[in-house]
Design an enzyme around this catalytic site. Sequence first.
Site, PDB file in Angstrom:
ATOM      1  N   LYS A   1       0.831  -1.215   0.000  1.00 12.33           N
ATOM      2  CA  LYS A   1       0.000   0.000   0.000  1.00 12.33           C
ATOM      3  C   LYS A   1       0.864   1.263   0.000  1.00 12.33           C
ATOM      4  CE  LYS A   1      -2.072  -1.043   3.906  1.00 12.33           C
ATOM      5  NZ  LYS A   1      -1.501  -2.346   4.270  1.00 12.33           N
TER       6      LYS A   1
ATOM      7  N   ARG B   1      -9.615   0.638   8.757  1.00 13.45           N
ATOM      8  CA  ARG B   1      -9.143  -0.712   9.022  1.00 13.45           C
ATOM      9  C   ARG B   1     -10.178  -1.553   9.737  1.00 13.45           C
ATOM     10  NH1 ARG B   1      -3.358   0.028   8.927  1.00 13.45           N
ATOM     11  NH2 ARG B   1      -2.146  -1.662   9.750  1.00 13.45           N
TER      12      ARG B   1
ATOM     13  N   ARG C   1      11.716  -6.566   5.466  1.00 14.08           N
ATOM     14  CA  ARG C   1      11.460  -5.139   5.254  1.00 14.08           C
ATOM     15  C   ARG C   1      12.209  -4.285   6.276  1.00 14.08           C
ATOM     16  NH1 ARG C   1       5.408  -2.755   4.553  1.00 14.08           N
ATOM     17  NH2 ARG C   1       5.143  -2.888   6.796  1.00 14.08           N
TER      18      ARG C   1
ATOM     19  N   ARG D   1      -0.532  -9.416  13.246  1.00  9.99           N
ATOM     20  CA  ARG D   1      -1.053  -8.380  12.338  1.00  9.99           C
ATOM     21  C   ARG D   1      -1.829  -9.007  11.189  1.00  9.99           C
ATOM     22  NH1 ARG D   1       4.249  -5.618  11.036  1.00  9.99           N
ATOM     23  NH2 ARG D   1       3.165  -4.461   9.422  1.00  9.99           N
TER      24      ARG D   1
HETATM   25  P1  ADP Z   1       0.996  -2.288   8.212  1.00  8.53           P
HETATM   26  O1  ADP Z   1      -0.016  -1.908   7.175  1.00  8.53           O
HETATM   27  O2  ADP Z   1       2.324  -2.572   7.640  1.00  8.53           O
HETATM   28  O3  ADP Z   1       0.519  -3.300   9.199  1.00  8.53           O
HETATM   29  P2  ADP Z   1       0.816   0.367   9.413  1.00  8.53           P
HETATM   30  O4  ADP Z   1       2.054   1.152   9.348  1.00  8.53           O
HETATM   31  O5  ADP Z   1      -0.313   0.719   8.530  1.00  8.53           O
HETATM   32  O6  ADP Z   1       1.280  -1.119   9.192  1.00  8.53           O
HETATM   33  O7  ADP Z   1       0.264   0.325  10.906  1.00  8.53           O
HETATM   34  C1  ADP Z   1       1.083  -0.021  12.015  1.00  8.53           C
HETATM   35  C2  ADP Z   1       0.231  -0.171  13.268  1.00  8.53           C
HETATM   36  O8  ADP Z   1      -0.427   1.075  13.559  1.00  8.53           O
HETATM   37  C3  ADP Z   1      -0.914  -1.165  13.171  1.00  8.53           C
HETATM   38  O9  ADP Z   1      -0.477  -2.488  13.433  1.00  8.53           O
HETATM   39  C4  ADP Z   1      -1.867  -0.635  14.235  1.00  8.53           C
HETATM   40  O10 ADP Z   1      -1.436  -0.949  15.529  1.00  8.53           O
HETATM   41  C5  ADP Z   1      -1.741   0.865  14.069  1.00  8.53           C
HETATM   42  N1  ADP Z   1      -2.722   1.409  13.081  1.00  8.53           N
HETATM   43  C6  ADP Z   1      -2.432   2.016  11.888  1.00  8.53           C
HETATM   44  N2  ADP Z   1      -3.553   2.408  11.249  1.00  8.53           N
HETATM   45  C7  ADP Z   1      -4.588   2.037  12.038  1.00  8.53           C
HETATM   46  C8  ADP Z   1      -6.007   2.139  11.930  1.00  8.53           C
HETATM   47  N3  ADP Z   1      -6.598   2.710  10.864  1.00  8.53           N
HETATM   48  N4  ADP Z   1      -6.763   1.630  12.947  1.00  8.53           N
HETATM   49  C9  ADP Z   1      -6.192   1.063  14.030  1.00  8.53           C
HETATM   50  N5  ADP Z   1      -4.867   0.921  14.200  1.00  8.53           N
HETATM   51  C10 ADP Z   1      -4.060   1.403  13.219  1.00  8.53           C
END
Ligand code: ADP
Length: 213
Positions: free
Chosen positions: A13, A88, A127, A171
């Site tokens: 993404k 999410r 990564r 995750r």
């Molecule tokens: P990835 O898509 O690689 O899992 P992100 O960088 O998008 O990682 O997100 C890292 C962490 O931040 C998630 O595992 C979560 O804990 C938190 N997070 C990010 N965006 C959201 C969201 N929209 N709702 C809830 N938690 C979020």
Amino acid sequence: MKLILLGAPGAGKGTVAKLLTKIDGSVQISTGDILRGAVAAGTELGKQAQAAMKAGDLVSDDLIMGIMEERLKEDDCKSGYLLDGFPRTIPQAEALKTLLEKMGEKLDAAVEIDVPRDVILDRLTTRRTCTGCGEIYNVKSNPPKVEGVCDKCGEPVVQRDDETEEAISNRLNVYNDQTAPLVGFYEKEGLLLSVDATSSEAVINAIQERINS
Ligand code: ADP
């Protein structure tokens, strides 16, 4: 462009968003980057988000909606935005729908980037991320020129602390349970664009075709 980028952690993404910003000046909004910035700066928001993030769990919907309501009102969003990692959960998707209706804005599409689980696991364990500008590297396929140092900004390039095997596996489970249902949500809304993510270019081409049609 006003797009949502959907896809498991490691689906690409962020990479796709960065390429798209160069095409038409839309801004990339990554809730993960915003939260990591808050944790690094030690703000109240960061303190509230830190434990959930480290375990690979989601931060509360209320906290995220507070961030996004503010963010989407900023001036730079007028030229379009690419939502990377948000929404999410179904409650976040519903709250976003209400918010956009209030703001009189419409999304162009919710793009589902589909990548097989074994590819994802391999990508996430290899990564590395720049702590300064968020640039993404890969120790096997795309390492920085100098190990541990960002090519772009010179800040340290590290493995995120939610990229241990345990947190990664959590995750992916959280994605399947809480985020994957958004595919059905956006299909009903008539916004879904599913693409097989063979390469970032293939994803970009599919998006451009949809936007221009
Ligand atoms: P990835 O898509 O690689 O899992 P992100 O960088 O998008 O990682 O997100 C890292 C962490 O931040 C998630 O595992 C979560 O804990 C938190 N997070 C990010 N965006 C959201 C969201 N929209 N709702 C809830 N938690 C979020």
